[in-house]
Design an enzyme around this catalytic site. Structure first.
Site: not given
Length: 544
Positions: A165, A208, A225
């Protein structure tokens, strides 16, 4: 499969991500043998955040078995951020927090494996994890500079899934490709098949990802998130509600294939707030979008309704189909979407999604979803299992925010017919007509911006309307030169109808005025408006 992706991309003309392409070299392309269908499992973050420990994770593994989730196909138990000690050991190795995970991470992995499940873990590619970066949690450092060492450690612990992440607003796409590829290659060097999940969150935000990450990872996040809301643009400016995420994820269908899938984040089913209808839509849309089905609820105390949704065998079968297609939008506007997903046995799954706030009939045809050659087709309702037949019309009365899914069989199966779309590039600047920040609020004024190919620059041509993010290009009623050009809910009025003229101008049918870049400026953020048609460069647009 690569041929399918090329054909789909061509049918959509330009999808989000195609304008900025940074590829890892062919010799480094991901081919790790895992993620041939979207992964299914559970992750600790949505419900527990940093409040995790060994007993909790073991309890979840137990519940995966006793609840029937494992037998339904959910296999990964993923321990998210905050599992690690605040320092590495004397040899520089990662280690679990000794208070929270006293038996160590290998023992935890062994326990998860003993339940017939797989072990997932979290880490970050920079110098600190996201909990440290955003929440000042005193966790271990990230894997920066330790990629090979950490990959070997994960393999030794029996890790089957790595969530990696990015936790910084900084970093160009080239820097992120290089950084994520380091861990990809380090995992490959261990010889252990580890599903690789990445989140390049500083680069996708609202529109995106800027590239197809299939050469780097098995799954890649497409939005920020997820939040436990249906539809919002109000959380730090990011569209993280269920509806918002669908808007971003749907146009990315060409990226999905066995071994690599778009990831619209973990599911919120069973966590409250959303209505039962919204939760069912959430799950159905994730299923037909070939998204990872990663539960985020407390599975130890699921309600019967939650279990019915999460363990629906017909929707899981659609999601896990070995052809690995993501559903393609074959029709849609601000009120509804129709997605069609071709399946390996020749069937087609169809989702009739009602985005509006009132019950409405949502319809398509067998021809639109790629079916032909039969006098009748069989429809199986994915929720009820009921079977009906049709001569070609596929229709249902769908409640507000609801989704009806049919599995359609019979006849010959071709490709779903996606509506044509394009980016509109200003001849004067080379920049694209853009919905700023993907803000879908009615009245948002359009601008020009560097072309990214993202969903907020992808205009679907539907009749005489131009639609982006489910909204229509709109001019005010009675517009005069200088009137703003905005987006608005599609309603069929002539002020939302446009004509492409031979000289490259785009004329409003109601006003007779042309789509114009204000004062012939060329900078990012310049407003677009209506002006008397002159054919000047700032009124000419190229469709790509």
């Amino acid at each position: 499969m690569r041929r399918w992706k090329a054909l789909l991309a061509a049918s959509l003309l330009l999808l989000p991500g195609t304008a900025v392409v940074t590829a890892a070299s062919p010799a480094q392309a991901l081919d790790n043998g895992v993620g041939r269908t979207p992964p299914m499992g559970w992750n600790s973050w949505n419900t527990f955040y940093c409040n995790i420990n060994e007993a909790l994770i073991r309890g979840m593994a137990d519940a995966m078995v006793t609840s029937g989730m494992r037998d339904a196909g959910y296999e990964y138990v993923v321990v998210d951020d905050c599992w690690m000690a605040s320092t590495r050991d004397a040899n520089g190795n990662l280690q679990g927090d000794p208070t929270r995970f006293p038996s160590g991470m290998k023992a935890l992995g062994d326990y998860i494996h003993s339940k017939g499940l797989k072990f997932g873990i979290y880490q970050a590619p920079l110098d600190q994890t996201c909990a440290q970066y955003f929440d000042s949690y005193p966790g271990a450092t990230g894997s920066q500079g330790h990629e090979a060492q950490d990959a070997r450690q994960f393999a030794a612990w029996g890790v089957d899934y790595l969530k990696y992440d990015w936790c910084s607003p900084l970093g160009t796409i080239n820097e992120q490709v290089t950084t994520f590829a380091k861990m990809r290659d380090a995992l490959a060097a261990t010889g252990r098949p580890i599903l690789y999940s990445i989140n390049s969150n500083s680069l996708h935000s609202k529109t995106g990802p800027q590239r197809d990450w299939g050469d780097v990872a098995n799954i890649w996040r497409t939005t920020e998130d997820i939040q436990l809301v249906w539809n919002t643009d109000q959380i730090n400016g990011y569209p993280m509600g269920i509806q918002n995420i669908i808007n971003v994820n749907v146009p990315l269908a060409a990226y999905a294939e066995p071994g690599g899938f778009n990831d619209p984040d973990m599911m919120e089913v069973g966590r409250g707030t959303l209505t039962d209808t919204e939760q069912r839509s959430h799950f159905a849309m994730w299923a037909i979008m070939a998204a990872p089905l990663i539960a985020g609820n407390d599975i130890r105390n699921m309600s019967a309704a939650t279990q019915t949704i999460l363990k629906n065998p017909r929707l899981i079968a659609i999601n896990q189909d070995t052809l690995g297609r993501q559903g393609v939008q074959v029709a849609g506007d601000a009120n509804q979407r129709v997605l069609a997903k071709r399946l390996s046995n020749g069937d087609v799954a169809v989702a009739l999604f009602n985005q509006s706030s009132a019950t409405r009939t949502v319809s398509t045809t067998a021809a639109a979803i790629g079916k032909s050659g039969a006098s009748s087709y069989t429809l199986i309702d994915a929720w009820s299992g009921a079977t009906t037949t049709t001569g070609g019309a596929i229709s249902a009365s769908v409640p507000a925010h609801g989704t009806v899914v049919y599995r359609v069989s019979g006849g010959v199966t071709g490709e779903p017919q996606a509506p044509p779309s394009a980016t509109l590039v200003s001849v004067s600047s080379g920049r694209c007509l853009d919905v700023p920040n993907s803000n879908t609020t009615n009245g948002t004024q359009l601008i020009i911006w560097d072309c990214t190919g993202a969903a907020n620059q992808n205009w679907v041509v539907a009749g005489q309307t131009l639609q982006a993010l489910g909204k229509c290009l709109d001019a005010p009623t009675g517009a005069v030169p200088g009137a703003r050009v905005t987006i608005w809910d599609c309603h069929g009025g002539t002020n939302q109808q446009w004509t492409f003229q031979a000289d490259g101008t785009v004329r409003g049918n109601a006003s007779g005025l042309c789509l114009d870049v204000d004062n012939n400026q060329t900078a990012n953020g310049t407003a677009t408006l209506l002006w008397t048609c002159t054919g000047a460069a700032n009124q000419r647009w190229t469709r790509r």
